[in-house]
Write a protein that holds these residues in place. Structure first.
Motif, PDB file in Angstrom:
ATOM      1  N   LEU A 240      -0.716  32.840 -14.448  1.00  0.00           N
ATOM      2  CA  LEU A 240      -0.859  31.820 -13.370  1.00  0.00           C
ATOM      3  C   LEU A 240      -2.404  32.149 -13.025  1.00  0.00           C
ATOM      4  O   LEU A 240      -2.516  33.584 -12.581  1.00  0.00           O
ATOM      5  CB  LEU A 240       0.162  31.869 -12.088  1.00  0.00           C
ATOM      6  CG  LEU A 240      -0.426  30.672 -11.021  1.00  0.00           C
ATOM      7  CD1 LEU A 240      -0.251  29.353 -11.570  1.00  0.00           C
ATOM      8  CD2 LEU A 240       0.329  30.830  -9.736  1.00  0.00           C
ATOM      9  N   ILE A 241      -3.178  31.341 -12.676  1.00  0.00           N
ATOM     10  CA  ILE A 241      -4.587  31.548 -12.466  1.00  0.00           C
ATOM     11  C   ILE A 241      -4.774  30.389 -11.344  1.00  0.00           C
ATOM     12  O   ILE A 241      -4.763  29.263 -11.365  1.00  0.00           O
ATOM     13  CB  ILE A 241      -5.582  31.467 -13.342  1.00  0.00           C
ATOM     14  CG1 ILE A 241      -5.575  32.483 -14.552  1.00  0.00           C
ATOM     15  CG2 ILE A 241      -7.102  31.500 -13.033  1.00  0.00           C
ATOM     16  CD1 ILE A 241      -6.490  32.324 -15.697  1.00  0.00           C
ATOM     17  N   LEU A 242      -5.137  30.870  -9.965  1.00  0.00           N
ATOM     18  CA  LEU A 242      -5.498  29.860  -8.982  1.00  0.00           C
ATOM     19  C   LEU A 242      -6.946  29.962  -8.978  1.00  0.00           C
ATOM     20  O   LEU A 242      -7.685  30.969  -8.883  1.00  0.00           O
ATOM     21  CB  LEU A 242      -5.076  30.671  -7.546  1.00  0.00           C
ATOM     22  CG  LEU A 242      -3.417  30.622  -7.528  1.00  0.00           C
ATOM     23  CD1 LEU A 242      -3.056  30.834  -5.823  1.00  0.00           C
ATOM     24  CD2 LEU A 242      -2.953  29.431  -7.701  1.00  0.00           C
ATOM     25  N   ASP A 243      -7.553  28.731  -8.982  1.00  0.00           N
ATOM     26  CA  ASP A 243      -8.856  28.457  -8.929  1.00  0.00           C
ATOM     27  C   ASP A 243      -9.223  28.008  -7.688  1.00  0.00           C
ATOM     28  O   ASP A 243      -9.106  26.771  -7.326  1.00  0.00           O
ATOM     29  CB  ASP A 243      -9.343  27.354 -10.172  1.00  0.00           C
ATOM     30  CG  ASP A 243     -10.846  27.076 -10.368  1.00  0.00           C
ATOM     31  OD1 ASP A 243     -11.508  27.751  -9.409  1.00  0.00           O
ATOM     32  OD2 ASP A 243     -11.124  26.323 -11.295  1.00  0.00           O
ATOM     33  N   THR A 244      -9.807  28.942  -7.011  1.00  0.00           N
ATOM     34  CA  THR A 244     -10.343  28.530  -5.484  1.00  0.00           C
ATOM     35  C   THR A 244     -11.896  28.132  -5.263  1.00  0.00           C
ATOM     36  O   THR A 244     -12.211  27.963  -4.050  1.00  0.00           O
ATOM     37  CB  THR A 244      -9.947  29.790  -4.612  1.00  0.00           C
ATOM     38  OG1 THR A 244     -11.062  30.870  -4.779  1.00  0.00           O
ATOM     39  CG2 THR A 244      -8.683  30.429  -4.977  1.00  0.00           C
ATOM     40  N   ILE A 266      -6.045  24.404  -9.698  1.00  0.00           N
ATOM     41  CA  ILE A 266      -7.299  24.141  -9.062  1.00  0.00           C
ATOM     42  C   ILE A 266      -6.794  23.779  -7.769  1.00  0.00           C
ATOM     43  O   ILE A 266      -6.077  22.761  -7.441  1.00  0.00           O
ATOM     44  CB  ILE A 266      -7.885  22.738  -9.539  1.00  0.00           C
ATOM     45  CG1 ILE A 266      -8.383  23.253 -10.823  1.00  0.00           C
ATOM     46  CG2 ILE A 266      -9.075  22.494  -8.637  1.00  0.00           C
ATOM     47  CD1 ILE A 266      -8.983  21.901 -11.757  1.00  0.00           C
ATOM     48  N   VAL A 267      -7.286  24.688  -6.596  1.00  0.00           N
ATOM     49  CA  VAL A 267      -7.227  24.470  -5.339  1.00  0.00           C
ATOM     50  C   VAL A 267      -8.331  24.371  -4.373  1.00  0.00           C
ATOM     51  O   VAL A 267      -8.320  24.079  -3.153  1.00  0.00           O
ATOM     52  CB  VAL A 267      -6.118  25.421  -4.766  1.00  0.00           C
ATOM     53  CG1 VAL A 267      -4.781  25.459  -5.276  1.00  0.00           C
ATOM     54  CG2 VAL A 267      -6.867  26.878  -5.059  1.00  0.00           C
ATOM     55  N   GLY A 268      -9.515  24.503  -5.178  1.00  0.00           N
ATOM     56  CA  GLY A 268     -10.594  24.636  -4.411  1.00  0.00           C
ATOM     57  C   GLY A 268     -11.396  23.334  -4.356  1.00  0.00           C
ATOM     58  O   GLY A 268     -11.952  22.834  -3.527  1.00  0.00           O
ATOM     59  N   GLN A 269     -11.941  22.940  -5.715  1.00  0.00           N
ATOM     60  CA  GLN A 269     -12.649  21.890  -5.709  1.00  0.00           C
ATOM     61  C   GLN A 269     -12.109  20.611  -5.321  1.00  0.00           C
ATOM     62  O   GLN A 269     -11.247  20.331  -6.148  1.00  0.00           O
ATOM     63  CB  GLN A 269     -13.560  21.867  -6.957  1.00  0.00           C
ATOM     64  CG  GLN A 269     -14.252  20.563  -7.575  1.00  0.00           C
ATOM     65  CD  GLN A 269     -15.414  20.222  -6.641  1.00  0.00           C
ATOM     66  OE1 GLN A 269     -15.571  20.669  -5.711  1.00  0.00           O
ATOM     67  NE2 GLN A 269     -16.279  19.106  -7.121  1.00  0.00           N
ATOM     68  N   VAL A 270     -12.877  19.606  -4.812  1.00  0.00           N
ATOM     69  CA  VAL A 270     -12.406  18.442  -4.443  1.00  0.00           C
ATOM     70  C   VAL A 270     -13.315  17.395  -4.758  1.00  0.00           C
ATOM     71  O   VAL A 270     -14.317  17.216  -4.154  1.00  0.00           O
ATOM     72  CB  VAL A 270     -11.880  18.047  -3.101  1.00  0.00           C
ATOM     73  CG1 VAL A 270     -11.498  16.730  -2.860  1.00  0.00           C
ATOM     74  CG2 VAL A 270     -10.787  18.919  -2.492  1.00  0.00           C
ATOM     75  N   VAL A 279      -9.186  22.644 -26.690  1.00  0.00           N
ATOM     76  CA  VAL A 279      -8.347  23.777 -27.850  1.00  0.00           C
ATOM     77  C   VAL A 279      -7.517  24.625 -27.335  1.00  0.00           C
ATOM     78  O   VAL A 279      -6.510  25.151 -27.563  1.00  0.00           O
ATOM     79  CB  VAL A 279      -9.520  24.233 -28.695  1.00  0.00           C
ATOM     80  CG1 VAL A 279      -9.004  25.267 -29.766  1.00  0.00           C
ATOM     81  CG2 VAL A 279     -10.131  23.160 -29.536  1.00  0.00           C
ATOM     82  N   PRO A 280      -8.111  25.545 -26.154  1.00  0.00           N
ATOM     83  CA  PRO A 280      -7.250  26.497 -25.658  1.00  0.00           C
ATOM     84  C   PRO A 280      -5.988  25.969 -24.959  1.00  0.00           C
ATOM     85  O   PRO A 280      -4.890  26.848 -25.082  1.00  0.00           O
ATOM     86  CB  PRO A 280      -7.955  27.322 -24.522  1.00  0.00           C
ATOM     87  CG  PRO A 280      -9.685  27.017 -24.933  1.00  0.00           C
ATOM     88  CD  PRO A 280      -9.534  25.583 -25.537  1.00  0.00           C
ATOM     89  N   LEU A 281      -5.877  25.022 -24.512  1.00  0.00           N
ATOM     90  CA  LEU A 281      -4.941  24.291 -23.907  1.00  0.00           C
ATOM     91  C   LEU A 281      -3.909  23.805 -25.068  1.00  0.00           C
ATOM     92  O   LEU A 281      -2.770  24.174 -24.836  1.00  0.00           O
ATOM     93  CB  LEU A 281      -5.186  23.037 -23.206  1.00  0.00           C
ATOM     94  CG  LEU A 281      -6.260  23.066 -21.994  1.00  0.00           C
ATOM     95  CD1 LEU A 281      -6.312  21.687 -21.407  1.00  0.00           C
ATOM     96  CD2 LEU A 281      -5.707  24.331 -20.893  1.00  0.00           C
ATOM     97  N   LEU A 282      -4.343  23.461 -26.033  1.00  0.00           N
ATOM     98  CA  LEU A 282      -3.459  22.847 -27.368  1.00  0.00           C
ATOM     99  C   LEU A 282      -2.854  24.099 -27.862  1.00  0.00           C
ATOM    100  O   LEU A 282      -1.657  24.239 -28.460  1.00  0.00           O
ATOM    101  CB  LEU A 282      -4.084  22.071 -28.155  1.00  0.00           C
ATOM    102  CG  LEU A 282      -4.623  20.576 -27.564  1.00  0.00           C
ATOM    103  CD1 LEU A 282      -5.766  20.078 -28.699  1.00  0.00           C
ATOM    104  CD2 LEU A 282      -3.658  19.871 -27.514  1.00  0.00           C
ATOM    105  N   ARG A 287      -1.903  24.877 -19.167  1.00  0.00           N
ATOM    106  CA  ARG A 287      -1.868  23.862 -18.462  1.00  0.00           C
ATOM    107  C   ARG A 287      -2.828  23.948 -17.288  1.00  0.00           C
ATOM    108  O   ARG A 287      -3.353  24.997 -16.961  1.00  0.00           O
ATOM    109  CB  ARG A 287      -0.535  23.431 -17.478  1.00  0.00           C
ATOM    110  CG  ARG A 287       0.483  22.940 -18.560  1.00  0.00           C
ATOM    111  CD  ARG A 287       1.604  22.722 -17.743  1.00  0.00           C
ATOM    112  NE  ARG A 287       2.351  23.962 -17.307  1.00  0.00           N
ATOM    113  CZ  ARG A 287       3.366  24.836 -18.056  1.00  0.00           C
ATOM    114  NH1 ARG A 287       3.618  24.428 -19.263  1.00  0.00           N
ATOM    115  NH2 ARG A 287       3.750  25.921 -17.573  1.00  0.00           N
ATOM    116  N   VAL A 288      -3.609  22.690 -17.072  1.00  0.00           N
ATOM    117  CA  VAL A 288      -4.477  22.803 -15.947  1.00  0.00           C
ATOM    118  C   VAL A 288      -3.882  21.773 -15.004  1.00  0.00           C
ATOM    119  O   VAL A 288      -3.548  20.413 -15.168  1.00  0.00           O
ATOM    120  CB  VAL A 288      -6.014  22.265 -16.256  1.00  0.00           C
ATOM    121  CG1 VAL A 288      -6.740  22.047 -14.890  1.00  0.00           C
ATOM    122  CG2 VAL A 288      -6.464  23.204 -16.973  1.00  0.00           C
ATOM    123  N   ALA A 289      -3.678  22.357 -13.755  1.00  0.00           N
ATOM    124  CA  ALA A 289      -2.928  21.342 -12.442  1.00  0.00           C
ATOM    125  C   ALA A 289      -3.791  21.527 -11.417  1.00  0.00           C
ATOM    126  O   ALA A 289      -4.933  22.173 -11.154  1.00  0.00           O
ATOM    127  CB  ALA A 289      -1.495  22.079 -12.578  1.00  0.00           C
TER     128      ALA A 289
END
Length: 350
Positions: A240-244, A266-270, A279-282, A287-289
């Motif tokens: 898991l990576i939290l993007d702040t 993503i919890v930072g940018q609105v 490609v990295p996702l496939l 996932r990016v959530a």
């Protein structure tokens, strides 16, 4: 109830004192004397009009710590003198499936933010915590455990729950490998909470200049996104990576760091984000959530969790009349602490 706060009168004006009236108590209302008010990066975005036109004059603030001074006749959970808090929302429909599941932040009719939104009953604009008092319906008032230092608890109500909720949603625990992008107000809380849950935590940043600070919070260290070789070596090393990060940016550089079925939240940018490479996702079913704060039940859980594990945000206490200087510092970069206003420094006659 007469009160005073600091308000934005337009998107390009400095914050200034504002005298206004809080509503008379409804049957299920709690009146609170605000002792401390946290300063969130979203307050700056909002008053600047970055997220659209605002109903000025606007009193920001959704990290509120205080004591109950009066309650309505139907209130059963609180009494005068109780230590309480108010976070990012003050109402919701209370009837939909999301509200019944304690996920009021995703209310089907839309939750009511603590400031800048029409009250669900009388339509008046909600005004936030940069003030001496607030009146909130009982269901959206939180208990502040005795073990928490009231002067440092306010940011838990936004930075804390914003990072706690995805850590719980994605079931972080002992052995989890967690990355945290950014070491600002959100990021430093994400590190503390994930470490307390038993995770191995790494901070992701452009450089290693904050490495000592990251380690002091419990992280193993910093992975510099500008270090090409180190980033290659770290491929598939996080669950898991939290993007702040609170500004527009590209997540492509980080997605290969996720293991198969890993998630970047993503919890930072609105608002807008840069386009990303799929490609990295496939290639890794990655996932990016996104995640928005947490419900009232979960917000109480993070307060209790912080009390149990002696977790406090890193805070700098300021006077209310220093809010403009704090905004100037926040606008220049991602500070590694939270400003908290001591509202005892503001008198009603200010």
């Amino acid at each position: 109830m007469k009160t005073v706060g600091y308000a934005a009168y337009s998107s390009d004006a400095k914050m200034a004192p504002y005298h206004f009236e809080r509503r008379a108590l409804r049957a299920n209302d709690v009146a609170i004397e605000i002792l401390y008010s946290g300063v969130c990066h979203s307050d700056l975005h909002t008053v600047n009009g970055d997220w659209g036109p605002q109903p000025y004059p606007l009193v920001p603030g959704h990290e509120i710590i205080g004591r109950v001074i009066e309650v309505g006749p139907e209130v059963t959970r609180y009494k005068a003198g109780d230590r309480v808090g108010v976070g990012c929302m003050v109402d919701s429909c209370q009837e939909c499936d999301q509200c019944h599941d304690h996920e009021e932040q995703y209310c089907r009719e839309g939750m009511t933010p603590t400031y800048g939104a029409p009250d669900r009953v009388d339509g008046e604009t909600t005004q936030g915590g940069y003030s001496k008092h607030i009146v909130v319906r009982e269901e959206f008032v939180l208990n502040i455990p005795e073990a928490l230092d009231m002067s440092r608890a306010a940011p838990i109500l936004c930075a804390g729950i914003t990072t706690f909720s995805p850590l719980r949603t994605w079931k972080v625990g002992k052995g989890s490998r967690v990355g945290v992008i950014g070491l600002g107000g959100l990021g430093h809380m994400a590190v503390k909470l994930a470490v307390a849950m038993g995770a191995e935590v790494t901070v992701l940043s452009r450089s290693k200049k904050k490495e000592d600070e990251a380690k002091s919070l419990g992280a193993t260290g910093i992975l510099a996104s500008t270090d090409t070789e180190a980033m290659k070596a770290a491929k598939a090393s996080f669950d898991l990576i939290l993007d702040t990060v609170p500004v527009q940016h590209d997540v492509t550089v980080y997605s290969p760091l996720l293991d198969v079925d890993g998630t970047l939240v993503i919890v930072g940018q609105v608002g807008p984000m840069d386009g990303f490479m799929s490609v990295p996702l496939l290639m890794g079913r990655r996932r990016v959530a996104g995640s928005l704060i947490g419900g009232i039940k979960e917000t109480q859980e993070v307060l209790d969790f912080c009390a149990e594990h002696n977790i406090h945000p890193v805070c700098e206490i300021i006077r209310p009349d220093e809010i403009n200087q704090a905004f100037d510092v926040m606008a220049k970069g991602d500070i590694a602490h939270r400003y908290v206003m001591d509202m005892s420094e503001m008198a009603l006659e200010d």
